[in-house]
Design an enzyme around this catalytic site. Structure first.
Site, PDB file in Angstrom:
ATOM      1  N   ALA A 245       0.823  -1.210   0.000  1.00 38.75           N
ATOM      2  CA  ALA A 245       0.000   0.000   0.000  1.00 38.75           C
ATOM      3  C   ALA A 245       0.860   1.265   0.000  1.00 38.75           C
ATOM      4  O   ALA A 245       2.091   1.218   0.008  1.00 38.75           O
ATOM      5  CB  ALA A 245      -0.941  -0.011   1.202  1.00 38.75           C
ATOM      6  N   HIS A 246       0.183   2.398   0.000  1.00 35.95           N
ATOM      7  CA  HIS A 246       0.843   3.689  -0.140  1.00 35.95           C
ATOM      8  C   HIS A 246       1.792   3.997   1.008  1.00 35.95           C
ATOM      9  O   HIS A 246       1.562   3.634   2.155  1.00 35.95           O
ATOM     10  CB  HIS A 246      -0.202   4.819  -0.246  1.00 35.95           C
ATOM     11  CG  HIS A 246      -1.139   4.887   0.927  1.00 35.95           C
ATOM     12  ND1 HIS A 246      -0.832   5.555   2.077  1.00 35.95           N
ATOM     13  CD2 HIS A 246      -2.369   4.355   1.114  1.00 35.95           C
ATOM     14  CE1 HIS A 246      -1.837   5.456   2.933  1.00 35.95           C
ATOM     15  NE2 HIS A 246      -2.785   4.728   2.370  1.00 35.95           N
ATOM     16  N   ASN A 247       2.902   4.643   0.664  1.00 36.99           N
ATOM     17  CA  ASN A 247       3.902   5.139   1.609  1.00 36.99           C
ATOM     18  C   ASN A 247       4.641   4.047   2.365  1.00 36.99           C
ATOM     19  O   ASN A 247       5.272   4.316   3.399  1.00 36.99           O
ATOM     20  CB  ASN A 247       3.286   6.124   2.612  1.00 36.99           C
ATOM     21  CG  ASN A 247       2.852   7.418   1.956  1.00 36.99           C
ATOM     22  OD1 ASN A 247       1.689   7.559   1.554  1.00 36.99           O
ATOM     23  ND2 ASN A 247       3.771   8.364   1.819  1.00 36.99           N
TER      24      ASN A 247
END
Length: 353
Positions: A245-247
């Site tokens: 997922a993001h980051n």
């Protein structure tokens, strides 16, 4: 290659390499130890497979220095090396040859934006799309039907298989391999809940950076950051059907097995081993060299390097195994409690008389 040639070849990587048997036999290719026939090479790296040595039909077997050879069939040669598994990998590389992904050069049906820049010896397959301001390094192969949106940078010596989608702004290092169906740089899963129960989409304005020598399996997804960068560090190996997922930041030389799901802003250290179907809650951190068992549910950070964790929720393996043993004993404990309760009731009745 003759066996003597293979000995010299492995001598580039290992010391010592000891030949037991004839060195002038021609080897035509590799095979599994159970299925090998004359002219083929196999290996045994695990003691539990030593039993196959006595029945093998291979002409050459790669083994470690401790392998028992007294019952080996006549005519079979052996090369003893410190690490037979890795030695066989080098042999596989030698015999495998280069896989054809697309015809050399740029296909006539490929769509390449005028502002894109391609290095030397780049191959672009049929119906591939390369967007504006993309930069492709030398000796990189872009498979048929693959899409690079605007502003994607791909390093040298990369292999991108057919039907990969790489979103805008993604940066990919050198010698990266990406298998079919993978999507890199799609929007992270970010939505702001509202009082009426609806959601407002949070713009995903960041990017993805993939380091050198990374391999990403088929149908894996790596989301772009909300702000900043989702990072896969150098040498990481990611299996099929993995969600990152993001980051997130995945440390160098970390290995992630199939169907693992990693929530947003998770930081995984270097040289970690993540088992299949492991699931991570968001905003966690794993120290370097952490081993996560398959199907583990990671709900908190583990900051001690080299720890092995398992279970749901995940905890140090020694603690989780102890709890499993206690759970297995609950039936016996229940029977003992029921027997004690029956004795107590009988004693109470006797005292009541």
């Amino acid at each position: 290659m003759k066996i003597a040639d293979i000995k010299a070849f492995l001598g580039r990587y290992f010391d010592p390499v000891e030949l037991v048997g004839a060195g002038d036999i021609e080897i035509t290719g590799p095979a599994k130890i159970e299925e090998a026939s004359a002219g083929q090479v196999s290996f045994v790296a695990n003691e539990k497979y030593y039993r196959h040595i006595a029945q093998t039909g291979a002409s050459l077997v790669i083994v470690d220095q401790k392998a028992p050879l007294d019952d080996a069939p006549a005519g079979v040669s052996f090369l003893k090396v410190p690490d037979p598994y890795t030695a066989f990998v080098f042999i596989l590389q030698h015999f495998s040859g280069k896989r054809r992904i697309a015809a050399l050069g740029v296909a006539a049906s490929a769509s390449i934006a005028p502002s894109a820049r391609l290095g030397e010896n780049v191959t672009v397959g049929e119906h591939a799309v390369i967007g504006e301001q993309c930069v492709i390094g030398s000796d990189t192969v872009i498979g048929p039907g693959t899409v690079l949106m605007d502003g994607v940078t791909v390093g040298s010596g990369c292999t991108i298989f057919p039907l990969v989608t790489i979103y805008d702004g993604t940066v990919i290092g050198d010698r990266v391999t990406i298998h079919s169906g993978t999507v890199i740089g799609a929007d992270g899963f970010g939505f702001a809940p509202q009082k009426d129960g609806s959601y407002i989409k949070i713009p995903q304005m960041g990017t993805v950076e993939i380091g050198d020598d990374v391999e990403i399996g088929a149908n894996t997804t790596i989301d772009r950051a909300t702000m900043g960068t989702t990072v896969i560090e150098k040498g990481a190996k990611i299996d099929n059907l993995v969600q990152i997922a993001h980051n997130c930041r995945i440390g160098g030389d970390t290995v992630i097995a199939s169907q693992a799901g990693i929530s947003g802003s998770v930081k995984i250290g270097r040289q970690c081993l993540i088992g299949g179907q492991a699931g991570f809650a968001g905003h966690l951190e794993l120290a370097d060299r952490t081993s996560v068992a398959a199907k583990a549910g990671i709900s908190k950070s583990f900051l001690e390097p080299g720890l092995a964790i398992r279970g749901v929720p995940a905890q140090p393996m020694r603690d989780q195994l102890r709890q499993e043993a206690q759970v297995r004993g609950l039936g016996e404990m229940k029977s003992k409690l029921e027997a004690l309760e029956a004795k107590l009731q009988a004693l109470q009745q006797k005292l009541g008389e």
